[in-house]
Design a protein around this motif. Structure first.
Motif, mmCIF file in Angstrom:
data_model
loop_
_atom_site.group_PDB
_atom_site.id
_atom_site.type_symbol
_atom_site.label_atom_id
_atom_site.label_comp_id
_atom_site.label_asym_id
_atom_site.label_seq_id
_atom_site.Cartn_x
_atom_site.Cartn_y
_atom_site.Cartn_z
ATOM 1 N N VAL A 195 24.542 -1.155 2.067
ATOM 2 C CA VAL A 195 23.870 -0.193 2.943
ATOM 3 C C VAL A 195 23.947 -0.592 4.417
ATOM 4 O O VAL A 195 23.866 0.259 5.301
ATOM 5 C CB VAL A 195 22.385 -0.047 2.487
ATOM 6 N N GLY A 196 24.118 -1.900 4.705
ATOM 7 C CA GLY A 196 24.095 -2.371 6.091
ATOM 8 C C GLY A 196 22.678 -2.370 6.632
ATOM 9 O O GLY A 196 21.709 -2.269 5.879
ATOM 10 N N ASN A 197 22.567 -2.495 7.965
ATOM 11 C CA ASN A 197 21.258 -2.503 8.613
ATOM 12 C C ASN A 197 20.933 -1.088 9.087
ATOM 13 O O ASN A 197 21.527 -0.599 10.044
ATOM 14 C CB ASN A 197 21.287 -3.484 9.797
ATOM 15 N N THR A 198 19.995 -0.452 8.407
ATOM 16 C CA THR A 198 19.618 0.927 8.747
ATOM 17 C C THR A 198 18.319 0.977 9.563
ATOM 18 O O THR A 198 17.619 1.996 9.571
ATOM 19 C CB THR A 198 19.482 1.803 7.483
ATOM 20 N N ALA A 199 18.014 -0.114 10.256
ATOM 21 C CA ALA A 199 16.907 -0.177 11.223
ATOM 22 C C ALA A 199 15.585 0.350 10.623
ATOM 23 O O ALA A 199 15.133 -0.183 9.616
ATOM 24 C CB ALA A 199 17.292 0.552 12.506
ATOM 25 N N ALA A 200 14.992 1.381 11.222
ATOM 26 C CA ALA A 200 13.671 1.842 10.769
ATOM 27 C C ALA A 200 13.678 2.370 9.341
ATOM 28 O O ALA A 200 12.627 2.495 8.716
ATOM 29 C CB ALA A 200 13.152 2.932 11.703
ATOM 30 N N ALA A 201 14.858 2.681 8.824
ATOM 31 C CA ALA A 201 14.943 3.241 7.469
ATOM 32 C C ALA A 201 15.037 2.165 6.394
ATOM 33 O O ALA A 201 14.839 2.450 5.210
ATOM 34 C CB ALA A 201 16.152 4.168 7.366
ATOM 35 N N SER A 202 15.334 0.922 6.784
ATOM 36 C CA SER A 202 15.824 -0.039 5.787
ATOM 37 C C SER A 202 14.817 -0.378 4.695
ATOM 38 O O SER A 202 15.172 -0.426 3.514
ATOM 39 C CB SER A 202 16.378 -1.291 6.466
ATOM 40 N N ILE A 203 13.566 -0.616 5.046
ATOM 41 C CA ILE A 203 12.589 -0.996 4.000
ATOM 42 C C ILE A 203 12.358 0.184 3.051
ATOM 43 O O ILE A 203 12.247 0.001 1.833
ATOM 44 C CB ILE A 203 11.277 -1.504 4.632
ATOM 45 N N GLY A 204 12.338 1.400 3.584
ATOM 46 C CA GLY A 204 12.131 2.579 2.729
ATOM 47 C C GLY A 204 13.271 2.771 1.745
ATOM 48 O O GLY A 204 13.051 3.052 0.557
ATOM 49 N N ILE A 205 14.499 2.620 2.245
ATOM 50 C CA ILE A 205 15.670 2.765 1.359
ATOM 51 C C ILE A 205 15.658 1.658 0.303
ATOM 52 O O ILE A 205 15.917 1.893 -0.882
ATOM 53 C CB ILE A 205 16.984 2.723 2.168
ATOM 54 N N LEU A 206 15.313 0.444 0.739
ATOM 55 C CA LEU A 206 15.292 -0.690 -0.192
ATOM 56 C C LEU A 206 14.230 -0.485 -1.278
ATOM 57 O O LEU A 206 14.482 -0.742 -2.463
ATOM 58 C CB LEU A 206 15.038 -1.984 0.590
ATOM 59 N N LEU A 207 13.046 -0.010 -0.885
ATOM 60 C CA LEU A 207 11.999 0.237 -1.888
ATOM 61 C C LEU A 207 12.473 1.277 -2.906
ATOM 62 O O LEU A 207 12.279 1.115 -4.110
ATOM 63 C CB LEU A 207 10.718 0.731 -1.200
ATOM 64 N N ALA A 208 13.126 2.333 -2.408
ATOM 65 C CA ALA A 208 13.592 3.386 -3.317
ATOM 66 C C ALA A 208 14.684 2.859 -4.245
ATOM 67 O O ALA A 208 14.611 3.042 -5.473
ATOM 68 C CB ALA A 208 14.109 4.575 -2.506
ATOM 69 N N GLU A 209 15.684 2.193 -3.670
ATOM 70 C CA GLU A 209 16.806 1.723 -4.497
ATOM 71 C C GLU A 209 16.361 0.648 -5.486
ATOM 72 O O GLU A 209 16.787 0.646 -6.645
ATOM 73 C CB GLU A 209 17.931 1.190 -3.604
ATOM 74 N N ALA A 210 15.500 -0.262 -5.034
ATOM 75 C CA ALA A 210 15.062 -1.342 -5.934
ATOM 76 C C ALA A 210 14.177 -0.790 -7.048
ATOM 77 O O ALA A 210 14.224 -1.274 -8.184
ATOM 78 C CB ALA A 210 14.321 -2.417 -5.142
ATOM 79 N N THR A 211 13.383 0.223 -6.745
ATOM 80 C CA THR A 211 12.558 0.849 -7.791
ATOM 81 C C THR A 211 13.462 1.498 -8.835
ATOM 82 O O THR A 211 13.272 1.317 -10.042
ATOM 83 C CB THR A 211 11.618 1.912 -7.172
ATOM 84 N N ALA A 212 14.474 2.237 -8.345
ATOM 85 C CA ALA A 212 15.378 2.935 -9.267
ATOM 86 C C ALA A 212 16.175 1.947 -10.124
ATOM 87 O O ALA A 212 16.444 2.212 -11.293
ATOM 88 C CB ALA A 212 16.320 3.834 -8.471
ATOM 89 N N ALA A 213 16.531 0.797 -9.528
ATOM 90 C CA ALA A 213 17.379 -0.172 -10.243
ATOM 91 C C ALA A 213 16.561 -1.170 -11.054
ATOM 92 O O ALA A 213 17.137 -2.026 -11.737
ATOM 93 C CB ALA A 213 18.250 -0.917 -9.227
ATOM 94 N N GLY A 214 15.236 -1.113 -10.978
ATOM 95 C CA GLY A 214 14.394 -2.057 -11.728
ATOM 96 C C GLY A 214 14.209 -3.390 -11.019
ATOM 97 O O GLY A 214 13.638 -4.327 -11.580
ATOM 98 N N GLY A 215 14.671 -3.495 -9.771
ATOM 99 C CA GLY A 215 14.512 -4.742 -9.000
ATOM 100 C C GLY A 215 13.064 -4.981 -8.608
ATOM 101 O O GLY A 215 12.646 -6.130 -8.419
ATOM 102 N N ILE A 216 12.314 -3.899 -8.427
ATOM 103 C CA ILE A 216 10.856 -4.032 -8.287
ATOM 104 C C ILE A 216 10.203 -3.095 -9.290
ATOM 105 O O ILE A 216 10.692 -1.989 -9.526
ATOM 106 C CB ILE A 216 10.347 -3.774 -6.847
ATOM 107 N N ARG A 217 9.103 -3.575 -9.875
ATOM 108 C CA ARG A 217 8.456 -2.805 -10.948
ATOM 109 C C ARG A 217 6.962 -2.626 -10.655
ATOM 110 O O ARG A 217 6.372 -3.404 -9.888
ATOM 111 C CB ARG A 217 8.635 -3.539 -12.277
ATOM 112 N N ALA A 218 6.396 -1.627 -11.287
ATOM 113 C CA ALA A 218 4.966 -1.361 -11.126
ATOM 114 C C ALA A 218 4.169 -2.613 -11.467
ATOM 115 O O ALA A 218 4.481 -3.313 -12.437
ATOM 116 C CB ALA A 218 4.557 -0.219 -12.047
ATOM 117 N N GLY A 219 3.170 -2.903 -10.640
ATOM 118 C CA GLY A 219 2.301 -4.058 -10.892
ATOM 119 C C GLY A 219 2.730 -5.306 -10.138
ATOM 120 O O GLY A 219 1.942 -6.253 -10.030
#
Ligand code: COA
Length: 345
Positions: free
Chosen positions: A281-305
């Motif tokens: 994804v590269g460095n997407t500045a103000a978007a980066s944490i939001g994109i990371l949260l979405a992608e990691a949630t979808a990929a199972g990298g972060i889970r509920a709890g």
């Protein structure tokens, strides 16, 4: 005390995948240099005609769908690359989402924008001025980088990530913890667009076309980024009454892989605890944490709890950090499939 609770997450990435090999075709650089110094293998840039507002609207729509709601009371857009210098991008995004009439404003904290935007959303909810907020970090850095500047063109990229937050209790999953934010305007020159603002216009000095491009003094930025991300992360933990052993996953702004690794090491975190998508994804500045949260949630990298530690650093200089327990959410993402990216790089 009313808390702001995350109930939806979405992201939108441009279709166009730009590989290191493509950049090496016209810049004096190489895949090996870019990967070893930044961890980036490819990034997405918008096609001509696609703006920050377009990506923000799509990410916002997906976050609303993820939250299962059609309406919110406010829209916040964090961006360094607004559709126009004036007015802000958020009102138009709100209207495109069918939300004409609600509170809508932009926040500019460059790469710390996602956390400053989150703070704005938390404030609206805590003050009782909104029951629910759509917070979007969105950028089209490809429109402000100098295509001839190998120090920035290989790093920065486009995309949007969004959260829906609603009023709730501090002990609920998804409740955003204390936010630590900071700045040092004495170092504003390290990351800047020199021309186009009131300082240059008012001076009467003619600007060169290159002065309208984004500039960064990379080596100095690196040092400050590691220090500030680590120290604000420690402060955010302290303010939340937590220690590092309470943290399951580290979600740093995706500046580059070396910065994330250095901060993680300073914090005493294991490598496997650090979530990352900078390679694709590269460095997407103000978007980066939001994109990371979405992608990691979808990929199972972060889970509920799981308890997350978020930290960011950017132009201003600005920095910040917070913690939260990730809620049960389904991420909605509009992006080229990973297989297509792998094939392209
Ligand atoms: N390809 C090949 N060589 C490059 C290059 C590129 N894309 N960019 C810079 N170089 C060269 C430099 O010209 C310099 O050459 P020289 O030694 O002949 O003068 C050499 O590589 C080292 O440059 P330097 O800038 O000191 O490299 P670095 O190791 O500091 O890495 C960054 C450069 C930008 C990757 C690094 O400083 C960095 O990560 N900084 C933080 C940037 C960032 O993430 N900012 C966002 C914060 S929100």
């Amino acid at each position: 005390m009313t808390a702001a609770v995350v109930v939806g997450v979405g992201a939108s990435l441009p279709q166009r995948v730009v590989t290191n090999a493509e950049l090496a075709g016209y810049l004096d650089t190489s895949d090996e240099w870019i990967r070893s110094r930044t961890g980036i293998g490819a990034r997405r840039w918008v096609d001509p005609g696609v703006s920050t507002g377009d990506l923000a609207t799509r990410a916002g729509e997906l976050a609303l769908r993820s939250a299962g709601v059609g309406r919110v009371d406010a829209v916040v857009v964090a961006t360094t690359t607004p559709d126009r210098l004036c007015p802000a991008t958020a009102p138009e995004v709100a209207t495109r989402l069918g939300l004409t009439g609600i509170s809508a404003h932009d926040v500019n904290a460059v790469c710390t924008g996602f956390l400053y935007g989150l703070s704005s959303a938390v404030g609206l909810i805590a003050a009782g001025n909104a029951e629910s907020v759509l917070m979007i970090g969105a950028e089209t850095f490809s429109t402000i980088i100098d295509p001839k500047d190998r120090g920035t063109a290989v790093i920065f990229a486009d995309g949007a990530g969004a959260l829906v937050l609603r009023a709730g209790a501090p002990d609920e999953p998804g409740a955003v913890g204390p936010l630590v934010l900071g700045s040092d305007g004495g170092l504003a020159d390290l990351i800047q667009i020199p021309a186009g603002g009131s300082r240059q216009r008012s001076s009467g000095a003619a600007a060169e076309p290159e002065d309208y491009y984004f500039r960064m003094r990379g080596r100095e930025v690196y040092r400050h980024a590691v220090e500030r991300m680590a120290s604000s992360a420690m402060q955010a933990l302290g303010r939340a009454g937590l220690t590092m052993s309470d943290i399951d996953k580290f979600v740093p702004h995706q500046a580059n892989a070396r910065i994330s690794a250095a901060v993680g090491e300073r914090l005493g975190l294991q490598e496997r605890q650090t979530v990352s998508n900078v390679e694709c994804v590269g460095n997407t500045a103000a978007a980066s944490i939001g994109i990371l949260l979405a992608e990691a949630t979808a990929a199972g990298g972060i889970r509920a709890g799981q308890r997350l530690l978020l930290t960011a650093f950017g132009g201003g200089l600005t920095w910040g950090a917070t913690t939260l327990v990730w809620p049960e959410v389904t991420a909605h993402i509009a992006a080229p499939p990973r297989a297509a990216i792998a094939a392209a790089s």
